[in-house]
Scaffold this motif. Structure first.
Motif, PDB file in Angstrom:
ATOM      1  N   TRP A   1       0.877  -1.177   0.000  1.00  0.00           N
ATOM      2  CA  TRP A   1       0.000   0.000   0.000  1.00  0.00           C
ATOM      3  C   TRP A   1       0.918   1.232   0.000  1.00  0.00           C
ATOM      4  O   TRP A   1       1.243   1.759   1.063  1.00  0.00           O
ATOM      5  CB  TRP A   1      -0.879   0.033   1.245  1.00  0.00           C
ATOM      6  CG  TRP A   1      -1.783  -1.159   1.397  1.00  0.00           C
ATOM      7  CD1 TRP A   1      -3.016  -1.322   0.843  1.00  0.00           C
ATOM      8  CD2 TRP A   1      -1.549  -2.339   2.188  1.00  0.00           C
ATOM      9  NE1 TRP A   1      -3.546  -2.530   1.225  1.00  0.00           N
ATOM     10  CE2 TRP A   1      -2.674  -3.168   2.037  1.00  0.00           C
ATOM     11  CE3 TRP A   1      -0.485  -2.773   2.993  1.00  0.00           C
ATOM     12  CZ2 TRP A   1      -2.775  -4.412   2.673  1.00  0.00           C
ATOM     13  CZ3 TRP A   1      -0.592  -3.999   3.619  1.00  0.00           C
ATOM     14  CH2 TRP A   1      -1.720  -4.798   3.451  1.00  0.00           C
ATOM     15  N   LYS A   2       1.304   1.659  -1.204  1.00  0.00           N
ATOM     16  CA  LYS A   2       2.359   2.685  -1.215  1.00  0.00           C
ATOM     17  C   LYS A   2       1.896   4.041  -0.694  1.00  0.00           C
ATOM     18  O   LYS A   2       2.710   4.837  -0.257  1.00  0.00           O
ATOM     19  CB  LYS A   2       2.993   2.796  -2.601  1.00  0.00           C
ATOM     20  CG  LYS A   2       2.077   3.091  -3.741  1.00  0.00           C
ATOM     21  CD  LYS A   2       2.888   3.124  -5.028  1.00  0.00           C
ATOM     22  CE  LYS A   2       1.957   3.255  -6.224  1.00  0.00           C
ATOM     23  NZ  LYS A   2       2.681   3.274  -7.477  1.00  0.00           N
ATOM     24  N   PHE A   3       0.586   4.333  -0.750  1.00  0.00           N
ATOM     25  CA  PHE A   3       0.143   5.646  -0.267  1.00  0.00           C
ATOM     26  C   PHE A   3      -0.488   5.600   1.131  1.00  0.00           C
ATOM     27  O   PHE A   3      -0.893   6.627   1.653  1.00  0.00           O
ATOM     28  CB  PHE A   3      -0.887   6.254  -1.232  1.00  0.00           C
ATOM     29  CG  PHE A   3      -0.352   6.424  -2.630  1.00  0.00           C
ATOM     30  CD1 PHE A   3       0.919   6.941  -2.842  1.00  0.00           C
ATOM     31  CD2 PHE A   3      -1.112   6.078  -3.729  1.00  0.00           C
ATOM     32  CE1 PHE A   3       1.414   7.090  -4.124  1.00  0.00           C
ATOM     33  CE2 PHE A   3      -0.629   6.228  -5.016  1.00  0.00           C
ATOM     34  CZ  PHE A   3       0.647   6.735  -5.221  1.00  0.00           C
ATOM     35  N   ALA A   4      -0.653   4.412   1.671  1.00  0.00           N
ATOM     36  CA  ALA A   4      -1.350   4.330   2.965  1.00  0.00           C
ATOM     37  C   ALA A   4      -0.547   5.007   4.069  1.00  0.00           C
ATOM     38  O   ALA A   4       0.683   4.983   4.061  1.00  0.00           O
ATOM     39  CB  ALA A   4      -1.584   2.869   3.321  1.00  0.00           C
ATOM     40  N   GLN A   5      -1.275   5.626   4.997  1.00  0.00           N
ATOM     41  CA  GLN A   5      -0.600   6.141   6.195  1.00  0.00           C
ATOM     42  C   GLN A   5      -0.278   4.946   7.087  1.00  0.00           C
ATOM     43  O   GLN A   5      -0.971   3.929   7.035  1.00  0.00           O
ATOM     44  CB  GLN A   5      -1.534   7.073   6.970  1.00  0.00           C
ATOM     45  CG  GLN A   5      -1.596   8.474   6.395  1.00  0.00           C
ATOM     46  CD  GLN A   5      -2.079   9.483   7.422  1.00  0.00           C
ATOM     47  OE1 GLN A   5      -2.753   9.138   8.384  1.00  0.00           O
ATOM     48  NE2 GLN A   5      -1.755  10.736   7.209  1.00  0.00           N
ATOM     49  N   ILE A   6       0.746   5.107   7.886  1.00  0.00           N
ATOM     50  CA  ILE A   6       1.066   4.068   8.861  1.00  0.00           C
ATOM     51  C   ILE A   6       0.476   4.493  10.206  1.00  0.00           C
ATOM     52  O   ILE A   6       0.673   5.622  10.657  1.00  0.00           O
ATOM     53  CB  ILE A   6       2.592   3.869   8.981  1.00  0.00           C
ATOM     54  CG1 ILE A   6       3.186   3.371   7.645  1.00  0.00           C
ATOM     55  CG2 ILE A   6       2.935   2.903  10.120  1.00  0.00           C
ATOM     56  CD1 ILE A   6       2.711   1.998   7.178  1.00  0.00           C
ATOM     57  N   GLY A   7      -0.292   3.605  10.805  1.00  0.00           N
ATOM     58  CA  GLY A   7      -0.848   3.877  12.130  1.00  0.00           C
ATOM     59  C   GLY A   7      -0.177   2.959  13.134  1.00  0.00           C
ATOM     60  O   GLY A   7       0.034   1.782  12.847  1.00  0.00           O
ATOM     61  N   PHE A   8       0.179   3.507  14.279  1.00  0.00           N
ATOM     62  CA  PHE A   8       0.792   2.661  15.307  1.00  0.00           C
ATOM     63  C   PHE A   8      -0.277   2.182  16.285  1.00  0.00           C
ATOM     64  O   PHE A   8      -1.004   2.996  16.855  1.00  0.00           O
ATOM     65  CB  PHE A   8       1.918   3.416  16.021  1.00  0.00           C
ATOM     66  CG  PHE A   8       3.166   3.425  15.191  1.00  0.00           C
ATOM     67  CD1 PHE A   8       4.061   2.393  15.253  1.00  0.00           C
ATOM     68  CD2 PHE A   8       3.386   4.450  14.286  1.00  0.00           C
ATOM     69  CE1 PHE A   8       5.183   2.372  14.437  1.00  0.00           C
ATOM     70  CE2 PHE A   8       4.499   4.447  13.473  1.00  0.00           C
ATOM     71  CZ  PHE A   8       5.406   3.395  13.555  1.00  0.00           C
ATOM     72  N   ALA A   9      -0.351   0.864  16.435  1.00  0.00           N
ATOM     73  CA  ALA A   9      -1.367   0.277  17.295  1.00  0.00           C
ATOM     74  C   ALA A   9      -0.932   0.276  18.761  1.00  0.00           C
ATOM     75  O   ALA A   9      -1.667  -0.196  19.625  1.00  0.00           O
ATOM     76  CB  ALA A   9      -1.646  -1.152  16.836  1.00  0.00           C
ATOM     77  N   ASP A  10       0.227   0.829  19.036  1.00  0.00           N
ATOM     78  CA  ASP A  10       0.753   0.834  20.408  1.00  0.00           C
ATOM     79  C   ASP A  10      -0.176   1.631  21.337  1.00  0.00           C
ATOM     80  O   ASP A  10      -0.737   2.638  20.934  1.00  0.00           O
ATOM     81  CB  ASP A  10       2.130   1.508  20.447  1.00  0.00           C
ATOM     82  CG  ASP A  10       3.105   0.882  19.471  1.00  0.00           C
ATOM     83  OD1 ASP A  10       2.698   0.611  18.333  1.00  0.00           O
ATOM     84  OD2 ASP A  10       4.256   0.687  19.845  1.00  0.00           O
ATOM     85  N   ASP A  11      -0.260   1.188  22.580  1.00  0.00           N
ATOM     86  CA  ASP A  11      -1.103   1.908  23.536  1.00  0.00           C
ATOM     87  C   ASP A  11      -0.506   3.253  23.911  1.00  0.00           C
ATOM     88  O   ASP A  11      -1.220   4.188  24.266  1.00  0.00           O
ATOM     89  CB  ASP A  11      -1.296   1.066  24.811  1.00  0.00           C
ATOM     90  CG  ASP A  11      -2.124  -0.170  24.516  1.00  0.00           C
ATOM     91  OD1 ASP A  11      -3.151  -0.021  23.830  1.00  0.00           O
ATOM     92  OD2 ASP A  11      -1.726  -1.271  24.932  1.00  0.00           O
ATOM     93  N   ASN A  12       0.812   3.347  23.889  1.00  0.00           N
ATOM     94  CA  ASN A  12       1.476   4.602  24.254  1.00  0.00           C
ATOM     95  C   ASN A  12       2.857   4.596  23.596  1.00  0.00           C
ATOM     96  O   ASN A  12       3.823   4.101  24.164  1.00  0.00           O
ATOM     97  CB  ASN A  12       1.591   4.704  25.782  1.00  0.00           C
ATOM     98  CG  ASN A  12       1.998   6.100  26.222  1.00  0.00           C
ATOM     99  OD1 ASN A  12       2.567   6.876  25.449  1.00  0.00           O
ATOM    100  ND2 ASN A  12       1.725   6.412  27.466  1.00  0.00           N
ATOM    101  N   LEU A  13       2.904   5.148  22.413  1.00  0.00           N
ATOM    102  CA  LEU A  13       4.092   4.989  21.560  1.00  0.00           C
ATOM    103  C   LEU A  13       5.358   5.634  22.123  1.00  0.00           C
ATOM    104  O   LEU A  13       6.457   5.175  21.860  1.00  0.00           O
ATOM    105  CB  LEU A  13       3.777   5.571  20.172  1.00  0.00           C
ATOM    106  CG  LEU A  13       4.801   5.373  19.061  1.00  0.00           C
ATOM    107  CD1 LEU A  13       5.100   3.904  18.818  1.00  0.00           C
ATOM    108  CD2 LEU A  13       4.314   6.013  17.754  1.00  0.00           C
TER     109      LEU A  13
END
Lengths: 448, 86
Positions: free
Chosen positions: A220-232
């Motif tokens: 997915w070259k244009f997708a944003q990356i979301g971090f699933a971490d509870d507290n990054l």
């Protein structure tokens, strides 16, 4: 073996027709849902952990229907609480066809006896170590009814392979979630994750996180990356290394953190330079007494007076703060909805997620509310956080739901949207000017 | 600078802020749905273009723009207007 992994569809978002209509008709809400739409990292990770020699397929039921007549030897289903009812229906349908069904995820972890009524095997806790063992056991005809992480060595996130994003490449996601760490140092009463995974932090090395993102961007070259971490950003040293690595890459991203990120202006600049565009911050409430009751460590209470200054500081770096608030905390009264609206609008939060207090199984909150006789029912498909499933001293369940809608309408309306847009236009112009001045200063100091 | 010089410079700005390679900016690509450029990113792009090309841009106007081609056309039109006025 042929293995199918399923992420069940969410039954519905809310039962209030007015709320559903608002979601449908509000451009801002549709945009928010679009950008927050994505799948968790659990199933592609489980697929990657599957020993060689087995064919794995993943179905996200929000994207594609499950073929119950497909020829599978094993079906694995993961579910959060609001997906549990659908997960059980899927499990029952496959078991009726003689397929071995395994259920895991946060809901099965906290309700293993319930899940066991619908599955041949239940996973309790993290599955990184137990899944490969289970697949091998099943292939040899000796699968157990329960695989509990407590019976395995602690999970080392660094030994987890790169998720099999290729198995999800058939879907168009605007956001791809990855995970850098697990755990949260705070101890909020409503949170299940910190109860299940503990408050001790686990990290995936920066190199592995970079590998995960590279793999995701391949599909997915244009997708944003979301971090699933509870507290990054709980460990600033780790976060700095992460952000430094991201700066050399080309993607934009968002994550969840606490407000303390604002204390470090140098880090905020680095965040922006690394492509961070949005931070979801759990403010939870605008009432000090609620905060006092919520977090045993009182950490959030100590930050309370700094919220406006910190929000302004984060957003001045072109990073939108998306605030998270809960309606229905014990001290909430009829002034609370307007106070939440005022806080969000006065501080020009880029967006807000307001939810109704929900006693998820596995949380300390649930234990307390059950003891107080305040949990209305256990119909998990209502546990979407936009339905009231509790009794509150100042609101009926219907009032909680109508007040929730009022808050959203107070935040996302043409006047507030225009004001917010004007504010961010100003912020961006200031940011551009500031960076131009910095560049000039740097050029002068180097004699260029 | 002529309008034809403008496009590569705008592409450079959009690429830097969106962190997407400029080679992906084809005229028919949808800015939000395909490139994933959100409103905040868009505002930073507009603010940078304003500064760089000494333009006055209206965010509301941008909200009507759907494709990469429309975005470049909008900026080129504003730039041309500015030159005539200036």
């Amino acid at each position: 073996m042929r293995i199918l992994l399923v992420s069940p569809r969410g039954e519905f978002l809310c039962r209030s027709e007015g709320f559903a209509e608002f979601m449908q008709n509000s451009r801002e809400m549709r945009t928010i849902l679009h950008f927050w739409n994505g799948i968790g990292v659990a199933l592609p990770t489980i697929a990657a952990l599957t020993p060689e020699g087995h064919a794995v397929e993943i179905i996200d039921e929000n994207q594609e229907a499950v073929d119950f007549d497909g020829r599978y030897d094993l079906v694995g289903v993961t579910a959060m609480t609001q997906q549990a009812v659908r997960a059980y229906a899927i499990a029952d349908a496959f078991r009726a066809r003689g397929v071995h069904v395994a259920i895991g995820g946060i809901h099965a972890t906290v309700m293993p006896e319930e899940a066991a009524r619908h599955a041949d095997t239940v996973f309790v806790g993290e599955a990184e170590n137990s899944w490969p063992q289970f697949v091998t056991d099943l292939a040899h005809g000796v699968a157990k009814p329960v695989y509990n992480q407590a019976d395995f060595p602690p999970v080392d996130l660094d030994r987890t392979p790169v998720p099999r994003f290729d198995l999800l490449a058939k879907y168009r996601y605007p956001v791809i979630y990855v995970q850098a760490s697990r755990g949260c140092p705070h101890d909020c009463e409503f949170c299940v994750a910190s109860n299940v995974y503990g408050r001790r932090y686990k990290f995936r090395s920066v190199e592995r996180v970079v590998d995960d993102i590279r793999e995701a961007k391949k599909h997915w070259k244009f997708a944003q990356i979301g971090f699933a971490d509870d507290n990054l950003f709980a460990s600033r040293r780790y976060s700095r290394s992460l952000v430094e690595a991201f700066s050399a890459m080309r993607f934009s991203w968002f994550g969840v953190c606490d407000i303390s990120v604002a204390e470090d202006e140098v880090f905020l600049e680095a965040l922006h330079e690394s492509g961070c565009r949005t931070l979801l911050v759990g403010f939870e409430t605008t009432c000090e007494e609620n905060l006092r009751q919520l977090d045993k460590n009182q950490w959030k209470l100590r930050q309370f007076s700094k919220y406006p200054e910190y929000v302004e500081r984060i957003q001045s770096w072109g990073i939108g703060v998306y605030g998270s608030f809960i309606l229905g905390l014990d001290e909430d009264d009829h002034e609370t909805p307007q106070q939440i609206i005022d806080f969000i609008n006065r501080n020009n939060l880029m967006g807000a997620q307001i939810t109704i207090l929900t006693p998820f199984p596995g949380s300390r909150l649930r234990d307390r509310l059950v003891a107080e006789g305040r949990v209305i029912h256990d119909q998990w498909n209502w546990y979407t956080v936009w339905n009231a499933v509790i009794h509150h001293k100042n609101f009926s369940p219907e009032e909680l739901e109508s007040k929730l809608l009022e808050i959203y309408q107070g935040v996302y309306n043409p006047v507030s949207n225009a004001r917010r847009s004007e504010y961010f236009g100003r912020v961006c112009r200031q940011l551009v000017n500031r960076r131009a001045s910095d560049d000039e200063r740097r050029a002068e100091s180097t004699g260029a | 600078m002529t309008e034809s010089d403008l496009r590569p410079r705008i592409e450079q700005i959009v690429s830097r802020i969106s962190r997407i390679d400029a080679s992906e900016f084809h005229d028919d690509v949808l800015i939000r749905e395909e490139l994933g450029i959100d409103s905040l990113m868009a505002m930073e792009i507009l603010a940078t273009c304003e500064k760089e090309f000494d333009l006055q841009l209206d965010e509301a106007e941008f909200s009507c723009v759907e494709t990469v081609g429309e975005f470049f056309q909008l900026l080129e039109a504003r730039y041309a207007e500015q030159r005539i006025a200036g």
